[in-house]
Write a protein that holds these residues in place. Structure first.
Motif, mmCIF file in Angstrom:
data_model
loop_
_atom_site.group_PDB
_atom_site.id
_atom_site.type_symbol
_atom_site.label_atom_id
_atom_site.label_comp_id
_atom_site.label_asym_id
_atom_site.label_seq_id
_atom_site.Cartn_x
_atom_site.Cartn_y
_atom_site.Cartn_z
ATOM 1 N N ILE A 1 -10.350 2.333 -8.284
ATOM 2 C CA ILE A 1 -9.930 3.506 -9.042
ATOM 3 C C ILE A 1 -8.986 3.047 -10.145
ATOM 4 O O ILE A 1 -7.944 2.444 -9.874
ATOM 5 C CB ILE A 1 -9.225 4.539 -8.142
ATOM 6 N N ASP A 2 -9.364 3.301 -11.393
ATOM 7 C CA ASP A 2 -8.514 2.939 -12.526
ATOM 8 C C ASP A 2 -7.229 3.752 -12.517
ATOM 9 O O ASP A 2 -7.187 4.885 -12.014
ATOM 10 C CB ASP A 2 -9.255 3.175 -13.840
ATOM 11 N N ARG A 3 -6.174 3.182 -13.086
ATOM 12 C CA ARG A 3 -4.867 3.839 -13.100
ATOM 13 C C ARG A 3 -4.949 5.266 -13.641
ATOM 14 O O ARG A 3 -4.317 6.172 -13.102
ATOM 15 C CB ARG A 3 -3.879 3.023 -13.945
ATOM 16 N N ALA A 4 -5.744 5.478 -14.683
ATOM 17 C CA ALA A 4 -5.835 6.802 -15.301
ATOM 18 C C ALA A 4 -6.368 7.859 -14.340
ATOM 19 O O ALA A 4 -6.132 9.053 -14.538
ATOM 20 C CB ALA A 4 -6.718 6.739 -16.542
ATOM 21 N N ASP A 5 -7.077 7.407 -13.307
ATOM 22 C CA ASP A 5 -7.668 8.342 -12.349
ATOM 23 C C ASP A 5 -6.864 8.446 -11.057
ATOM 24 O O ASP A 5 -7.307 9.110 -10.106
ATOM 25 C CB ASP A 5 -9.106 7.919 -12.030
ATOM 26 N N CYS A 6 -5.712 7.800 -11.026
ATOM 27 C CA CYS A 6 -4.881 7.818 -9.806
ATOM 28 C C CYS A 6 -3.929 9.014 -9.760
ATOM 29 O O CYS A 6 -3.252 9.218 -8.749
ATOM 30 C CB CYS A 6 -4.075 6.525 -9.700
ATOM 31 N N ASP A 7 -3.854 9.777 -10.857
ATOM 32 C CA ASP A 7 -2.976 10.962 -10.927
ATOM 33 C C ASP A 7 -1.542 10.633 -10.535
ATOM 34 O O ASP A 7 -0.887 11.398 -9.818
ATOM 35 C CB ASP A 7 -3.510 12.091 -10.030
ATOM 36 N N PHE A 8 -1.049 9.495 -11.032
ATOM 37 C CA PHE A 8 0.323 9.116 -10.727
ATOM 38 C C PHE A 8 1.304 10.083 -11.389
ATOM 39 O O PHE A 8 1.149 10.464 -12.548
ATOM 40 C CB PHE A 8 0.614 7.699 -11.221
ATOM 41 N N ASP A 9 2.312 10.472 -10.641
ATOM 42 C CA ASP A 9 3.415 11.281 -11.136
ATOM 43 C C ASP A 9 4.640 10.826 -10.360
ATOM 44 O O ASP A 9 4.568 9.899 -9.546
ATOM 45 C CB ASP A 9 3.121 12.772 -10.937
ATOM 46 N N TYR A 10 5.760 11.473 -10.561
ATOM 47 C CA TYR A 10 6.979 11.044 -9.882
ATOM 48 C C TYR A 10 6.811 11.172 -8.362
ATOM 49 O O TYR A 10 6.691 12.264 -7.818
ATOM 50 C CB TYR A 10 8.168 11.875 -10.353
ATOM 51 N N ARG A 11 6.760 10.034 -7.696
ATOM 52 C CA ARG A 11 6.571 9.910 -6.250
ATOM 53 C C ARG A 11 5.298 10.608 -5.772
ATOM 54 O O ARG A 11 5.221 11.085 -4.642
ATOM 55 C CB ARG A 11 7.790 10.441 -5.478
ATOM 56 N N GLY A 29 0.814 -1.211 0.000
ATOM 57 C CA GLY A 29 0.000 0.000 0.000
ATOM 58 C C GLY A 29 0.846 1.259 0.000
ATOM 59 O O GLY A 29 0.531 2.241 -0.695
ATOM 60 N N GLY A 30 1.931 1.244 0.768
ATOM 61 C CA GLY A 30 2.842 2.380 0.790
ATOM 62 C C GLY A 30 3.564 2.567 -0.526
ATOM 63 O O GLY A 30 3.829 3.695 -0.955
ATOM 64 N N VAL A 31 3.878 1.461 -1.200
ATOM 65 C CA VAL A 31 4.540 1.521 -2.510
ATOM 66 C C VAL A 31 3.638 2.229 -3.520
ATOM 67 O O VAL A 31 4.084 3.082 -4.288
ATOM 68 C CB VAL A 31 4.891 0.095 -2.992
ATOM 69 N N VAL A 32 2.344 1.875 -3.503
ATOM 70 C CA VAL A 32 1.393 2.506 -4.422
ATOM 71 C C VAL A 32 1.173 3.967 -4.044
ATOM 72 O O VAL A 32 1.153 4.852 -4.905
ATOM 73 C CB VAL A 32 0.056 1.735 -4.420
ATOM 74 N N TYR A 33 1.013 4.223 -2.770
ATOM 75 C CA TYR A 33 0.784 5.586 -2.264
ATOM 76 C C TYR A 33 1.871 6.544 -2.722
ATOM 77 O O TYR A 33 1.600 7.667 -3.149
ATOM 78 C CB TYR A 33 0.734 5.522 -0.743
ATOM 79 N N MET A 34 3.130 6.093 -2.655
ATOM 80 C CA MET A 34 4.264 6.931 -3.032
ATOM 81 C C MET A 34 4.627 6.808 -4.506
ATOM 82 O O MET A 34 5.534 7.493 -4.967
ATOM 83 C CB MET A 34 5.495 6.566 -2.191
ATOM 84 N N SER A 92 0.735 10.615 -6.069
ATOM 85 C CA SER A 92 -0.508 9.957 -6.462
ATOM 86 C C SER A 92 -1.670 10.712 -5.840
ATOM 87 O O SER A 92 -1.493 11.522 -4.915
ATOM 88 C CB SER A 92 -0.525 8.496 -5.988
ATOM 89 N N VAL A 93 -2.862 10.437 -6.326
ATOM 90 C CA VAL A 93 -4.061 11.068 -5.780
ATOM 91 C C VAL A 93 -4.273 10.690 -4.321
ATOM 92 O O VAL A 93 -4.918 11.420 -3.556
ATOM 93 C CB VAL A 93 -5.302 10.685 -6.628
ATOM 94 N N PHE A 94 -3.692 9.575 -3.905
ATOM 95 C CA PHE A 94 -3.904 9.072 -2.550
ATOM 96 C C PHE A 94 -3.248 9.954 -1.493
ATOM 97 O O PHE A 94 -3.607 9.916 -0.323
ATOM 98 C CB PHE A 94 -3.414 7.627 -2.461
ATOM 99 N N GLN A 95 -2.287 10.760 -1.900
ATOM 100 C CA GLN A 95 -1.626 11.658 -0.963
ATOM 101 C C GLN A 95 -2.484 12.867 -0.607
ATOM 102 O O GLN A 95 -2.134 13.638 0.270
ATOM 103 C CB GLN A 95 -0.275 12.092 -1.532
ATOM 104 N N LEU A 96 -3.616 13.012 -1.288
ATOM 105 C CA LEU A 96 -4.549 14.097 -0.970
ATOM 106 C C LEU A 96 -5.498 13.721 0.165
ATOM 107 O O LEU A 96 -6.360 14.503 0.547
ATOM 108 C CB LEU A 96 -5.353 14.480 -2.219
ATOM 109 N N ASP A 97 -5.356 12.503 0.678
ATOM 110 C CA ASP A 97 -6.058 12.055 1.881
ATOM 111 C C ASP A 97 -7.543 11.794 1.679
ATOM 112 O O ASP A 97 -8.309 11.804 2.633
ATOM 113 C CB ASP A 97 -5.864 13.069 3.019
ATOM 114 N N GLY A 98 -7.964 11.523 0.427
ATOM 115 C CA GLY A 98 -9.366 11.223 0.206
ATOM 116 C C GLY A 98 -9.689 9.742 0.187
ATOM 117 O O GLY A 98 -10.864 9.356 0.223
ATOM 118 N N PHE A 99 -8.637 8.909 0.139
ATOM 119 C CA PHE A 99 -8.832 7.462 0.032
ATOM 120 C C PHE A 99 -7.873 6.719 0.954
ATOM 121 O O PHE A 99 -6.805 7.230 1.299
ATOM 122 C CB PHE A 99 -8.577 6.989 -1.408
ATOM 123 N N ILE A 100 -8.254 5.507 1.301
ATOM 124 C CA ILE A 100 -7.379 4.587 2.026
ATOM 125 C C ILE A 100 -7.153 3.377 1.120
ATOM 126 O O ILE A 100 -8.111 2.713 0.706
ATOM 127 C CB ILE A 100 -7.999 4.145 3.360
#
Length: 267
Positions: free
Chosen positions: A137-147, A98-103, A149-157
């Motif tokens: 959440i599909d990959r296209a909606d995860c807002d992945f960038d260098y280190r 989970g931390g790997v995906v988050y970062m 993701s959308v998950f760092q905005l604290d809206g999801f676990i």
């Protein structure tokens, strides 16, 4: 530090806990998210994701579901034994999946990354904190960038993710791991206390200049092999670390160089 520290042992147990505490301010603790915690602050509720979803499912043809609570070393071992691979070089991370995906963990710098975990992720299973329901959440909606993701905005676990991997002979996987472990031993502060890379983007020359003028603050010092790492001599405090982070940031501003944090700071 924490008034209440929870270690839920299933997704259902986590959901029950979240529904009970949803009006409270929660902190989610995983592994591998480059976390710096303020040791002078008290936190009402911390939830540790160590045991929430430890499942590992092989759907065939390189498609896997990996729970957020599975250590990255176990993930690599399982997919390699199944004859697949792609991210063996993450073997040195002290991380849960989970931390790997988050970062959006990966190998290589921002300008020329070798890979990021988002290269393999198809979709991510989460709890949406807006309604406390499980969603994908599909990959296209995860807002992945260098280190990032959308998950760092604290809206999801994050609960887990589906990944698609290529076939790879176990012998090749073992050789990649062997080479990566040699690089880690040679280029990183091996087996010393650190929270990982400090900055996702920074100028090495500016960091090195700060390290020359502010080599150590309290129990925190710059890494001798890489000044994008801090070392803890066993007596470090949050104030020591954040002081040096601020020094790096102010020096970059002085020299008009871009800088952004990789470390997640609980102020």
């Amino acid at each position: 530090m924490a008034d209440s520290f929870y270690i839920p042992e299933s997704v259902n147990e986590l959901l029950d806990l979240l529904l009970e505490l949803k009006k409270e301010h929660l902190y989610i603790l995983s592994g591998g998210s480059n976390l710096l915690i303020n040791d002078q602050k008290r936190y009402a509720h911390i939830i540790y994701m160590k045991s929430v979803d430890c499942s590992f499912e092989n759907y065939g043809n390189g498609l896997f579901y990996i729970g957020a609570s599975v250590r990255i070393q176990k993930v690599i071992k399982e997919v390699n034994e199944a004859g697949f691979g792609g991210f063996e070089e993450l073997i040195g991370l002290p991380a849960l999946f989970g931390g790997v995906v988050y970062m959006n963990a990966g190998i290589g710098g921002k300008e020329h990354p070798k890979f990021n975990i988002s290269d393999f992720v198809l979709r991510v299973k989460v709890i949406d904190k807006s309604d406390w329901k499980i969603k994908w959440i599909d990959r296209a909606d995860c807002d992945f960038d260098y280190r990032k993701s959308v998950f760092q905005l604290d809206g999801f676990i994050i609960l887990g993710a589906e990944v698609q991997l290529d076939e790879q002979m176990p012998e090749i996987s073992k050789e990649i791991i062997r080479k990566r472990q040699a690089v880690i031993k040679d280029s990183q502060e091996f087996l010393k206390g650190t929270f990982g890379s400090i900055f996702a983007e920074s100028n090495r020359n500016v960091r090195n200049l700060v390290a020359l003028t502010h080599k150590k603050k309290g129990g925190v010092s710059f890494g001798t092999k890489n000044t994008n790492w801090f070392l803890n001599d066993g007596n470090a405090s949050f104030e020591d670390a954040i002081y040096l982070i601020h020094k790096c940031e102010s020096m970059h501003k002085l020299f008009r160089q871009p800088i952004s944090r990789e470390v997640i700071v609980w102020e």
